[in-house]
Enzyme design. Structure first.
Site, mmCIF file in Angstrom:
data_model
loop_
_atom_site.group_PDB
_atom_site.id
_atom_site.type_symbol
_atom_site.label_atom_id
_atom_site.label_comp_id
_atom_site.label_asym_id
_atom_site.label_seq_id
_atom_site.Cartn_x
_atom_site.Cartn_y
_atom_site.Cartn_z
ATOM 1 C CE LYS A 190 21.093 15.451 26.281
ATOM 2 N NZ LYS A 190 20.919 13.993 26.441
ATOM 3 C CD GLU A 265 24.791 15.268 10.557
ATOM 4 O OE1 GLU A 265 25.531 15.878 10.243
ATOM 5 O OE2 GLU A 265 24.641 14.220 11.078
ATOM 6 C CB CYS A 299 20.678 8.463 10.287
ATOM 7 S SG CYS A 299 22.331 8.766 10.029
ATOM 8 C CD GLU A 396 14.610 7.148 11.838
ATOM 9 O OE1 GLU A 396 14.305 7.862 12.784
ATOM 10 O OE2 GLU A 396 15.863 7.003 11.245
HETATM 11 P P1 NAD Z 1 16.590 11.439 19.861
HETATM 12 O O1 NAD Z 1 16.188 12.868 19.009
HETATM 13 O O2 NAD Z 1 15.462 11.067 20.842
HETATM 14 O O3 NAD Z 1 17.640 12.238 21.188
HETATM 15 C C1 NAD Z 1 18.644 12.585 20.508
HETATM 16 C C2 NAD Z 1 19.540 13.600 21.418
HETATM 17 O O4 NAD Z 1 18.606 14.762 21.739
HETATM 18 C C3 NAD Z 1 19.770 12.971 22.685
HETATM 19 O O5 NAD Z 1 20.921 13.352 23.363
HETATM 20 C C4 NAD Z 1 18.380 13.540 23.849
HETATM 21 O O6 NAD Z 1 18.625 13.573 24.869
HETATM 22 C C5 NAD Z 1 18.316 14.991 23.150
HETATM 23 N N1 NAD Z 1 17.027 15.565 23.402
HETATM 24 C C6 NAD Z 1 15.813 14.843 23.215
HETATM 25 N N2 NAD Z 1 14.622 15.815 23.335
HETATM 26 C C7 NAD Z 1 15.511 17.141 23.564
HETATM 27 C C8 NAD Z 1 15.213 18.431 23.447
HETATM 28 N N3 NAD Z 1 13.818 18.601 23.566
HETATM 29 N N4 NAD Z 1 15.958 19.414 23.459
HETATM 30 C C9 NAD Z 1 17.274 19.228 23.341
HETATM 31 N N5 NAD Z 1 17.890 17.843 23.264
HETATM 32 C C10 NAD Z 1 16.918 16.861 23.179
HETATM 33 O O7 NAD Z 1 17.094 10.541 19.110
HETATM 34 P P2 NAD Z 1 17.693 9.160 19.366
HETATM 35 O O8 NAD Z 1 16.541 8.354 19.639
HETATM 36 O O9 NAD Z 1 18.537 9.240 20.624
HETATM 37 O O10 NAD Z 1 18.382 8.852 17.927
HETATM 38 C C11 NAD Z 1 17.712 8.075 16.980
HETATM 39 C C12 NAD Z 1 17.766 9.119 15.750
HETATM 40 O O11 NAD Z 1 18.726 9.804 15.475
HETATM 41 C C13 NAD Z 1 17.020 8.566 14.601
HETATM 42 O O12 NAD Z 1 15.771 9.286 14.187
HETATM 43 C C14 NAD Z 1 18.018 8.606 13.825
HETATM 44 O O13 NAD Z 1 17.879 8.523 12.263
HETATM 45 C C15 NAD Z 1 18.584 9.946 13.997
HETATM 46 N N6 NAD Z 1 20.004 10.166 13.693
HETATM 47 C C16 NAD Z 1 20.461 10.749 12.499
HETATM 48 C C17 NAD Z 1 21.548 10.844 11.821
HETATM 49 C C18 NAD Z 1 21.944 11.922 10.714
HETATM 50 O O14 NAD Z 1 23.142 12.196 10.439
HETATM 51 N N7 NAD Z 1 20.674 12.197 9.979
HETATM 52 C C19 NAD Z 1 22.496 10.220 12.476
HETATM 53 C C20 NAD Z 1 22.336 9.351 13.502
HETATM 54 C C21 NAD Z 1 21.093 9.337 14.103
#
Ligand code: NAD
Length: 503
Positions: A190, A265, A299, A396
């Protein structure tokens, strides 16, 4: 024709088919429209519509989970060398379409070609690295006891869900999907709703490389619909998730009824600590790179600069001059260093911190402004005179925004560095070896670099502590997640078995 014009022309060529047909879900090797209709995919460069995207919901997830379930046994039982060959062909397919992947990724996310031109190659590297691990993935240990030959083996856990975010989506998707496939799992992916283009390219490349139908399925949609349904689906055995910390918490809750294994992550607010004895020129380069590359939407970015009082003024002066010289512009211009932020929502979030900083009493020493009104562009920003309690230091922001906090002593630097809910990475700049040993031992982070920016090495463990995540990727750690350990004991003789009911 400039290089930018040329890149735009090539991009338009690649996008035409998406404009014609939209992006469909890919389930069991077939294109499937979304059960909930379509949603629009917008580019942050000029806010125009790129294409329509299948809006998947629980119905599509159910079909994809069943497809992954049906494909699992054959994929699990495929001889390792055959599976390895397919994964290497996926890597070759990615390399062959590297330009298409890079241009689409930039247009979809606002990331610059300067950094994304390598994204496809890093994705290919992920497939090559884990292809090489396939043969030994199932190997375990032989542990002899007095009466038994004990054998451990590893078996793939089953169909897994992979949920990815919009920052560097291609690289992150391959980072999860390659080890899952190498382990023998089948996958329902997804992708983030804001960046569906390269996820579609990946599933096409994988199938062209010989991946059997149903082994990798892609369902587009939103978190609360498709994402939630994936976490709840009983045929899905584990969720590999990359995204925000608060979403990570939802992932765990949603998977509780089906006892999902989760790998999370999550977010970061990572410190880079610069001591007066460091190589300050190299430290400056690394500080700038680790927050202003990849639009700061990273991240592992070092978004908190902890700088020793004695060198603070000089270091910040040089920093301001460099930050003011960073080139913001069209992401497909190869000289652009920062492109637009991914969505309107994210743009509003990042820019809201410009006011929050001044309200809290910090100084906007560079940037703090938007650029033009066509897309979601901001100037790289530096906040100085900050304290670690301010929101700009604790939250963040996930954009090209750095908060500089002074410290006097090593003890104070450590206290500030650890006084945060997150613990993904830390960066330490000092030429005092014993201090580096002491400091890294006490710094609360999953990954730390000393006198270096983040240099990723695939066999090393990747992951965070505290609110930055649970679990590790990389090397054998990925297989620990996507596989189950199985113990088998073989009797080596006639050891005594306690007899019940035998008088
Ligand atoms: P997000 O959590 O909003 O979304 C990530 C994914 O989760 C998307 O595909 C979204 O549709 C899905 N999602 C959202 N709500 C959900 C739910 N209730 N159930 C299942 N899936 C759901 O994150 P974002 O804004 O897309 O990405 C940015 C974030 O990702 C930042 O916080 C960043 O630090 C983090 N990140 C972490 C790493 C790491 O390795 N630690 C790497 C890259 C990004």
């Amino acid at each position: 024709m400039t290089v930018l014009d040329d890149n735009i022309a090539k991009l338009n060529g690649y996008l035409q088919r998406f404009r014609d047909t939209g992006i469909l879900n890919r389930i069991a090797g077939a294109d499937v429209p979304g059960a909930a209709g379509v949603f629009e995919n917008i580019t942050p460069v000029d806010r125009s519509v790129i294409c329509e995207v299948a809006h998947g919901d629980a119905t599509d997830i159910d079909a994809a989970a069943r497809a992954a379930h049906a494909a699992f046994t054959d994929w699990r039982d495929m001889p390792a060398l055959e599976r390895k060959k397919i994964l290497i062909r996926v890597a070759e397919g990615i390399e062959a379409r590297a330009e298409e992947i890079a241009l689409c990724e930039c247009w979809d996310t606002g990331q610059t070609l300067k950094f994304m031109s390598k994204a496809a190659l890093r994705g290919a590297e992920n497939f090559r690295y884990f292809a090489d691990q396939v043969v030994r993935a199932r190997d375990g240990q032989h542990l002899k006891s007095p009466t038994l030959m004990n054998v451990t083996t590893r078996v793939p856990i089953g169909p897994v869900g992979v949920i990815t975010p919009w920052n560097t989506p291609f690289m992150l998707s391959t980072w999860k999907i390659a080890p899952a496939l190498a382990a023998g799992c089948t996958v329902v992916h997804k992708p983030a709703e804001a960046s569906p283009l390269t996820a579609r390219l990946l599933v096409e490349i994988a199938e062209e490389a010989g991946l059997p139908p149903g082994v990798l399925n892609t369902v587009n949609g939103f978190g609360e619909g498709a994402g939630k349904a994936l976490c709840e689906h009983p045929l899905i055995k584990a969720i590999a998730f990359v995204g925000e910390s608060r979403t990570g918490s939802l992932i765990v809750k949603q998977g509780a009824d089906t006892l999902k294994r989760n790998h999370l992550e999550l977010g970061g607010k990572n410190p880079v600590i610069v001591f007066e004895d460091a190589d300050l020129d190299r430290a400056l380069d690394a500080v700038i790179f680790m927050i202003y590359s990849i639009n700061g939407e990273r991240c592992t970015s070092s978004s908190r600069l902890l700088v020793q009082d004695s060198i603070r003024e000089e270091f910040e002066d040089k920093l301001i001059a460099r930050v003011n010289s960073i080139k913001v512009g069209h992401p497909l211009d190869p000289s652009t260093e920062i492109g637009p932020l991914v969505t309107e929502e994210h743009f509003k979030k990042v820019t809201s911190y410009f006011d929050i900083a001044t309200e809290d009493g910090a100084t906007v020493a560079a940037g703090g402004k938007t650029v033009g009104d066509e897309g979601y562009f901001v100037r790289p920003t530096l906040f100085t005179n900050a304290s670690n309690q301010m929101r700009i230091a604790q939250e963040e922001i996930f954009g090209p925004v750095l908060t500089s906090i002074p410290f006097k002593t090593e003890e104070e630097a450590l206290q500030i560095a650890n006084d945060i809910p997150y613990g993904l990475t830390g960066y330490l700049w000092t030429n005092d070896l014993t201090r580096a040993l002491r400091f890294t031992d006490r710094l609360e982070a999953g990954m730390i670099w000393v006198n270096s920016e983040n240099v990723r090495h695939l066999p090393t463990p990747f992951g965070g502590v505290k609110a930055s995540g649970i679990g590790r990727d990389g090397g054998d750690w990925s297989f620990e997640f996507y596989m189950e350990q199985k113990h088998v004991g073989f009797a080596t003789g006639q050891h005594k078995i306690t007899r019940l009911g035998a008088g």
